[in-house]
Design a protein around this motif. Structure first.
Motif, short mmCIF file in Angstrom:
data_model
loop_
_atom_site.label_atom_id
_atom_site.label_comp_id
_atom_site.label_asym_id
_atom_site.label_seq_id
_atom_site.Cartn_x
_atom_site.Cartn_y
_atom_site.Cartn_z
N LYS A 66 16.10 -6.19 41.54
CA LYS A 66 16.69 -7.51 41.47
C LYS A 66 15.87 -8.39 40.54
O LYS A 66 14.64 -8.35 40.56
N GLU A 70 17.97 -13.84 40.81
CA GLU A 70 18.69 -13.39 42.01
C GLU A 70 17.81 -13.54 43.26
O GLU A 70 18.25 -14.02 44.29
N GLU A 74 18.43 -15.99 46.39
CA GLU A 74 18.56 -15.34 47.71
C GLU A 74 17.62 -15.98 48.73
O GLU A 74 17.97 -16.22 49.87
#
Ligand SMILES: C[S@@+](CC[C@H](N)C(=O)[O-])C[C@H]1O[C@@H](n2cnc3c(N)ncnc32)[C@H](O)[C@@H]1O
Length: 340
Positions: A66, A70, A74
């Motif tokens: 990732k 991201e 998150e």
């Protein structure tokens, strides 16, 4: 983890050729890893395989790393992540970031996520203030990764060593450096008035071996790196000069330059007299400045014309454009003008 799916099975000797053919047709399933045994290669394919026979087989799934963006969203949500994402710079393997107030207590996590999400990074530093003093150096603190502030950065094919805690450095003008390098003509004398560790001078010098490039810089640490970078790139036509541009130019470079770059966006107006003193007739000046976002460049151009009058010169404006946004209310612009 293994997942089941279609594969094209071919003899080992045909593996590379088949893989390339399938790749060209966009048929390879990039989520699974190609495997082989003594006899065969198993190439994971998507639906359809251009008439080849497919069999089912379990193959290992690719680990998808990732990215920082991201991971940050998150962990902290899109709104909180924005402040970091809009303002972080990467110089070599060092990330330099602004921690928004809302994320203050999680700053170590932000640093950790940055290292996790970007494989080329080894150090994360946080800004603890703006660019300060004459040398325009940013105050920084260690946040994650290795405890150093030195790195090597490559821009437009030029290698540069830099200590981001001791000198000004910004990758954000890389397009401008490329543009100006593209405008330099063979045999020009080029003067960079606020040279830093040398990005403008080195890039021009590397692409134009017949040009003579001089960079003047006040910060002794920056000049030390500038000299090191000249050696690193094996350039014989670039010279780093330590000193105040005002003094150095009057002493050594009167009416010397065919081209001058003035990358001191918060103070270049005070050095207009220096530029006019250094300019040969026909010299092109690349002048950087901050202006109000919606204010235009009218006032700035008046000041440049005023400076020219005082120096007994005339100017012709060639180009003006926004280089980058700087703050909510200001943008950095460049104005190119010809000195007659
Ligand atoms: C905005 S930085 C630009 C550095 C470099 N051109 C770059 O793009 O990375 C401005 C530089 O000008 C230097 N400087 C400030 N005043 C100066 C002066 N009077 N003479 C020469 N250099 C000066 C600062 O030390 C700083 O390194």
């Amino acid at each position: 983890m293994k997942i089941n799916g279609n594969v094209v099975r071919v003899k080992k000797k045909d593996g590379e050729k088949t893989k390339n053919e399938l790749k060209e047709l966009g048929l390879i399933d990039e989520m699974r890893i190609i495997e082989s045994d003594d006899k065969y290669v198993y190439i994971p394919v998507l639906e359809g395989s251009c008439g080849r026979k497919v069999v089912e087989r379990e193959l290992e799934q690719k680990e998808v790393r990732k990215g920082f963006r991201e991971l940050l969203i998150e962990h902290f949500g899109e709104e909180n992540a924005k402040g970091v994402l809009s303002s972080y710079d990467v110089v070599g393997d060092i990330a330099i970031i602004n921690i928004p107030e809302e994320l203050g207590e999680h700053e170590k996590d932000v640093g950790r996520l940055l290292l996790e999400g970007d494989a080329k990074l080894n150090v994360v530093l946080k800004k603890t203030g703006g660019r300060e003093g004459e040398f325009r150096v940013t105050k920084l603190e260690h946040l994650a990764g290795e405890g150093r502030t030195k790195t090597e950065y490559v821009e437009n094919g030029v290698r540069m060593k830099v200590d981001v805690s001791k000198v000004y450095f910004s990758p954000r003008l890389s397009n401008e450096r490329k543009r100006i390098t593209g405008e330099v003509k063979d045999g020009e004398n080029v003067l960079i008035l606020f040279a830093g560790v040398g990005p403008f001078a080195l890039e021009i010098g590397k692409v134009h071996p017949s040009a003579k490039v001089v960079g003047v810089e006040l910060n002794p640490d920056a000049v030390k790196y500038f000299e090191e970078n000249i050696q690193l790139n094996k350039l014989r036509n670039v010279e780093a000069v330590l000193g105040d541009a005002k003094k150095v130019v009057t002493e050594k470079y009167s009416r010397w330059a065919d081209r001058i770059a003035m990358p001191l966006p918060k103070g270049a107006l005070e050095f207009l007299d220096v530029a006019f003193a250094a300019a040969k007739p026909g010299c092109v000046v690349h002048f950087y400045s901050m202006v109000e976002k919606d204010g235009g460049t009218g006032k700035l151009k008046e000041k440049i014309m005023d400076g020219a009058r005082k120096a007994g010169r005339e100017v012709e404006f060639i180009l003006e454009k926004e280089v980058r946004p700087y703050s909510a209310s200001t943008v950095q612009v460049v104005i190119d003008f010809l000195v007659k």
